[in-house]
Design an enzyme around this catalytic site. Sequence first.
Site, PDB file in Angstrom:
ATOM      1  CG  ASP A   1      44.559  29.070  48.373  1.00 12.96           C
ATOM      2  OD1 ASP A   1      43.454  29.460  48.822  1.00 12.96           O
ATOM      3  OD2 ASP A   1      45.645  29.410  48.867  1.00 12.96           O
TER       4      ASP A   1
ATOM      5  CB  CYS B   1      44.460  32.815  48.369  1.00 14.63           C
ATOM      6  SG  CYS B   1      45.236  34.431  48.442  1.00 14.63           S
TER       7      CYS B   1
ATOM      8  CB  THR C   1      46.063  37.294  52.590  1.00 12.40           C
ATOM      9  OG1 THR C   1      46.910  36.810  51.533  1.00 12.40           O
ATOM     10  CG2 THR C   1      46.502  36.685  53.917  1.00 12.40           C
TER      11      THR C   1
ATOM     12  CG  MET D   1      44.732  34.019  44.933  1.00 17.42           C
ATOM     13  SD  MET D   1      45.052  32.752  43.677  1.00 17.42           S
ATOM     14  CE  MET D   1      44.006  31.424  44.293  1.00 17.42           C
TER      15      MET D   1
ATOM     16  CG  HIS E   1      40.161  56.219  40.694  1.00 20.27           C
ATOM     17  ND1 HIS E   1      40.775  57.078  41.580  1.00 20.27           N
ATOM     18  CD2 HIS E   1      38.932  56.741  40.453  1.00 20.27           C
ATOM     19  CE1 HIS E   1      39.949  58.091  41.855  1.00 20.27           C
ATOM     20  NE2 HIS E   1      38.819  57.899  41.193  1.00 20.27           N
TER      21      HIS E   1
ATOM     22  NE  ARG F   1      41.419  62.332  38.045  1.00 15.81           N
ATOM     23  CZ  ARG F   1      40.163  62.090  38.412  1.00 15.81           C
ATOM     24  NH1 ARG F   1      39.180  62.203  37.521  1.00 15.81           N
ATOM     25  NH2 ARG F   1      39.876  61.736  39.647  1.00 15.81           N
ATOM     26  CG  HIS F   2      41.043  57.531  36.498  1.00 19.53           C
ATOM     27  ND1 HIS F   2      41.790  57.867  37.600  1.00 19.53           N
ATOM     28  CD2 HIS F   2      39.817  58.067  36.678  1.00 19.53           C
ATOM     29  CE1 HIS F   2      41.037  58.582  38.433  1.00 19.53           C
ATOM     30  NE2 HIS F   2      39.841  58.719  37.889  1.00 19.53           N
TER      31      HIS F   2
HETATM   32  C1  RB5 Z   1      47.492  29.336  52.414  1.00 22.40           C
HETATM   33  O1  RB5 Z   1      47.751  28.923  53.712  1.00 22.40           O
HETATM   34  C2  RB5 Z   1      47.776  30.834  52.272  1.00 22.40           C
HETATM   35  O2  RB5 Z   1      49.135  31.073  52.410  1.00 22.40           O
HETATM   36  C3  RB5 Z   1      47.272  31.348  50.947  1.00 22.40           C
HETATM   37  O3  RB5 Z   1      45.926  31.067  50.819  1.00 22.40           O
HETATM   38  C4  RB5 Z   1      47.360  32.847  50.696  1.00 22.40           C
HETATM   39  O4  RB5 Z   1      46.886  33.575  51.780  1.00 22.40           O
HETATM   40  C5  RB5 Z   1      48.599  33.366  50.163  1.00 22.40           C
HETATM   41  O5  RB5 Z   1      48.700  34.563  49.838  1.00 22.40           O
END
Ligand code: RB5
Length: 141
Positions: free
Chosen positions: A7, A64, A66, A70, A97, A131-132
């Site tokens: 994004d 994205c 964090t 995604m 794994h 095993r995985h």
């Molecule tokens: C966008 O501001 C942010 O929310 C997005 O990139 C992401 O971190 C969502 O998980």
Amino acid sequence: MVAIGSDHAGFEFKQRICSLLDELGEKYIDFGTLTKDSCDYPDFAKLVAESIVKKESDKGILICGTGIGMSIGANRYNGIRAAVCVNEAMAKVSRTHNDSNILAIGERITPWIEVEKMVKVWLKTDFEDGRHSKRVNKLDR
Ligand code: RB5
């Protein structure tokens, strides 16, 4: 073939990862986003996950802010194992794994120097199987 998408919050790292894939000689399909304009991460998680499900790509990278949104979006598909990783060790073990087929990255979380290492190790590390496999086979619903 690597499917890649981001994004707006992951756009900068997506561009850098595309350059890194070029350097590494890895083929990829860039599903966008193509600008820094605000957009919705589920749209790109969907495109990358569907590319893998229909076997157009065998792995994917999603970025994205964090990595969390995604991974949540991509993991709704059977056969997708998206791993949010914040360092090289996690990226490696997500392959050995968990047989992760999507690497999810947070541009606002992990510095580029670590991301570069994560992408490199993730691309070259094989699943350990054994095993995985039994565990990974229990993941789909
Ligand atoms: C966008 O501001 C942010 O929310 C997005 O990139 C992401 O971190 C969502 O998980």
